[in-house]
Design a protein around this motif. Sequence first.
Motif, PDB file in Angstrom:
ATOM      1  N   ASN A  73       1.522  19.035   7.520  1.00  0.00           N
ATOM      2  CA  ASN A  73       1.838  17.673   7.976  1.00  0.00           C
ATOM      3  C   ASN A  73       1.535  16.643   6.892  1.00  0.00           C
ATOM      4  OD1 ASN A  73       2.665  18.595  10.455  1.00  0.00           O
ATOM      5  ND2 ASN A  73       0.745  18.154  11.484  1.00  0.00           N
ATOM      6  N   ALA A  74       0.429  16.819   6.186  1.00  0.00           N
ATOM      7  CA  ALA A  74       0.084  15.891   5.100  1.00  0.00           C
ATOM      8  C   ALA A  74       1.120  15.950   3.988  1.00  0.00           C
ATOM      9  CB  ALA A  74      -1.305  16.221   4.553  1.00  0.00           C
ATOM     10  N   ILE A  75       1.560  17.143   3.647  1.00  0.00           N
ATOM     11  CA  ILE A  75       2.592  17.280   2.620  1.00  0.00           C
ATOM     12  C   ILE A  75       3.888  16.608   3.074  1.00  0.00           C
ATOM     13  CG2 ILE A  75       4.066  18.957   1.431  1.00  0.00           C
ATOM     14  CD1 ILE A  75       1.627  20.850   1.451  1.00  0.00           C
ATOM     15  N   ALA A  76       4.239  16.778   4.336  1.00  0.00           N
ATOM     16  CA  ALA A  76       5.458  16.156   4.863  1.00  0.00           C
ATOM     17  C   ALA A  76       5.371  14.635   4.808  1.00  0.00           C
ATOM     18  CB  ALA A  76       5.712  16.623   6.292  1.00  0.00           C
ATOM     19  N   ILE A  77       4.212  14.083   5.154  1.00  0.00           N
ATOM     20  CA  ILE A  77       4.043  12.628   5.117  1.00  0.00           C
ATOM     21  C   ILE A  77       4.146  12.110   3.692  1.00  0.00           C
ATOM     22  CG2 ILE A  77       2.325  10.790   5.440  1.00  0.00           C
ATOM     23  CD1 ILE A  77       1.503  12.258   8.021  1.00  0.00           C
ATOM     24  N   ILE A  78       3.546  12.818   2.760  1.00  0.00           N
ATOM     25  CA  ILE A  78       3.634  12.411   1.352  1.00  0.00           C
ATOM     26  C   ILE A  78       5.080  12.464   0.873  1.00  0.00           C
ATOM     27  CG2 ILE A  78       2.995  13.095  -1.000  1.00  0.00           C
ATOM     28  CD1 ILE A  78       0.274  13.976   0.225  1.00  0.00           C
ATOM     29  N   MET A  79       5.798  13.520   1.243  1.00  0.00           N
ATOM     30  CA  MET A  79       7.202  13.641   0.840  1.00  0.00           C
ATOM     31  C   MET A  79       8.050  12.534   1.455  1.00  0.00           C
ATOM     32  SD  MET A  79       7.696  17.777   0.935  1.00  0.00           S
ATOM     33  CE  MET A  79       9.464  17.657   0.918  1.00  0.00           C
ATOM     34  N   LEU A  80       7.794  12.199   2.712  1.00  0.00           N
ATOM     35  CA  LEU A  80       8.528  11.111   3.351  1.00  0.00           C
ATOM     36  C   LEU A  80       8.266   9.787   2.644  1.00  0.00           C
ATOM     37  CD1 LEU A  80       8.128  11.882   7.135  1.00  0.00           C
ATOM     38  CD2 LEU A  80      10.272  11.649   5.903  1.00  0.00           C
ATOM     39  N   PHE A  81       6.999   9.530   2.330  1.00  0.00           N
ATOM     40  CA  PHE A  81       6.679   8.279   1.651  1.00  0.00           C
ATOM     41  C   PHE A  81       7.355   8.208   0.286  1.00  0.00           C
ATOM     42  CE2 PHE A  81       4.237   5.733  -1.299  1.00  0.00           C
ATOM     43  CZ  PHE A  81       4.246   4.515  -0.651  1.00  0.00           C
ATOM     44  N   LEU A  82       7.276   9.283  -0.477  1.00  0.00           N
ATOM     45  CA  LEU A  82       7.871   9.266  -1.819  1.00  0.00           C
ATOM     46  C   LEU A  82       9.384   9.111  -1.772  1.00  0.00           C
ATOM     47  CD1 LEU A  82       5.742  11.994  -3.613  1.00  0.00           C
ATOM     48  CD2 LEU A  82       5.623   9.508  -3.902  1.00  0.00           C
ATOM     49  N   SER A  83      10.031   9.775  -0.826  1.00  0.00           N
ATOM     50  CA  SER A  83      11.482   9.629  -0.722  1.00  0.00           C
ATOM     51  C   SER A  83      11.860   8.206  -0.294  1.00  0.00           C
ATOM     52  CB  SER A  83      12.073  10.659   0.229  1.00  0.00           C
ATOM     53  OG  SER A  83      11.589  10.475   1.534  1.00  0.00           O
ATOM     54  N   GLY A  84      11.105   7.624   0.618  1.00  0.00           N
ATOM     55  CA  GLY A  84      11.365   6.238   1.012  1.00  0.00           C
ATOM     56  C   GLY A  84      11.089   5.257  -0.107  1.00  0.00           C
ATOM     57  N   TYR A  85      10.039   5.540  -0.873  1.00  0.00           N
ATOM     58  CA  TYR A  85       9.695   4.668  -2.000  1.00  0.00           C
ATOM     59  C   TYR A  85      10.828   4.651  -3.018  1.00  0.00           C
ATOM     60  CZ  TYR A  85       7.080   2.634  -5.857  1.00  0.00           C
ATOM     61  OH  TYR A  85       6.661   1.818  -6.875  1.00  0.00           O
ATOM     62  N   TRP A  86      11.310   5.831  -3.377  1.00  0.00           N
ATOM     63  CA  TRP A  86      12.382   5.891  -4.377  1.00  0.00           C
ATOM     64  C   TRP A  86      13.693   5.369  -3.828  1.00  0.00           C
ATOM     65  CZ3 TRP A  86      11.145   5.659  -9.066  1.00  0.00           C
ATOM     66  CH2 TRP A  86       9.969   6.232  -9.510  1.00  0.00           C
ATOM     67  N   LEU A  87      13.969   5.570  -2.552  1.00  0.00           N
ATOM     68  CA  LEU A  87      15.160   4.998  -1.941  1.00  0.00           C
ATOM     69  C   LEU A  87      15.106   3.477  -2.001  1.00  0.00           C
ATOM     70  CD1 LEU A  87      17.781   5.291  -0.270  1.00  0.00           C
ATOM     71  CD2 LEU A  87      16.336   5.212   1.762  1.00  0.00           C
ATOM     72  N   GLY A  88      13.962   2.922  -1.652  1.00  0.00           N
ATOM     73  CA  GLY A  88      13.797   1.472  -1.728  1.00  0.00           C
ATOM     74  C   GLY A  88      13.919   0.955  -3.142  1.00  0.00           C
ATOM     75  N   HIS A  89      13.405   1.701  -4.087  1.00  0.00           N
ATOM     76  CA  HIS A  89      13.469   1.300  -5.494  1.00  0.00           C
ATOM     77  C   HIS A  89      14.917   1.259  -5.981  1.00  0.00           C
ATOM     78  CE1 HIS A  89      12.303   0.915  -9.681  1.00  0.00           C
ATOM     79  NE2 HIS A  89      13.079   1.957  -9.965  1.00  0.00           N
ATOM     80  N   TYR A  90      15.663   2.304  -5.704  1.00  0.00           N
ATOM     81  CA  TYR A  90      17.041   2.373  -6.190  1.00  0.00           C
ATOM     82  C   TYR A  90      17.988   1.491  -5.396  1.00  0.00           C
ATOM     83  CZ  TYR A  90      15.809   6.107  -9.338  1.00  0.00           C
ATOM     84  OH  TYR A  90      15.244   6.840 -10.344  1.00  0.00           O
ATOM     85  N   ALA A  91      17.689   1.234  -4.135  1.00  0.00           N
ATOM     86  CA  ALA A  91      18.565   0.411  -3.307  1.00  0.00           C
ATOM     87  C   ALA A  91      18.274  -1.077  -3.453  1.00  0.00           C
ATOM     88  CB  ALA A  91      18.427   0.814  -1.841  1.00  0.00           C
ATOM     89  N   GLY A  92      17.212  -1.424  -4.162  1.00  0.00           N
ATOM     90  CA  GLY A  92      16.896  -2.828  -4.367  1.00  0.00           C
ATOM     91  C   GLY A  92      16.024  -3.435  -3.283  1.00  0.00           C
TER      92      GLY A  92
END
Length: 64
Positions: A19-38
């Motif tokens: 579960n901790a790994i999944a939460i970290i992966m979700l955060f990182l994917s959202g972070y990079w999505l937000g970064h690239y989407a502006g």
Amino acid sequence: MVIPFIFMHNAQRALRTSNAIAIIMLFLSGYWLGHYAGYRPWRMGFAMVVVGSVLVALTIALGG
């Protein structure tokens, strides 16, 4: 997210680690999505964690 179940003998600890790994992966994917989407990366990262956590909670509540 399956790797903890391979290397850990305690299923409860493996589940929490997964579960901790999944939460970290979700955060990182959202972070990079937000970064690239502006958008704001931190906000998108936390939004992904919240949405993922709600989906998991609903799945558990419905017996899945």
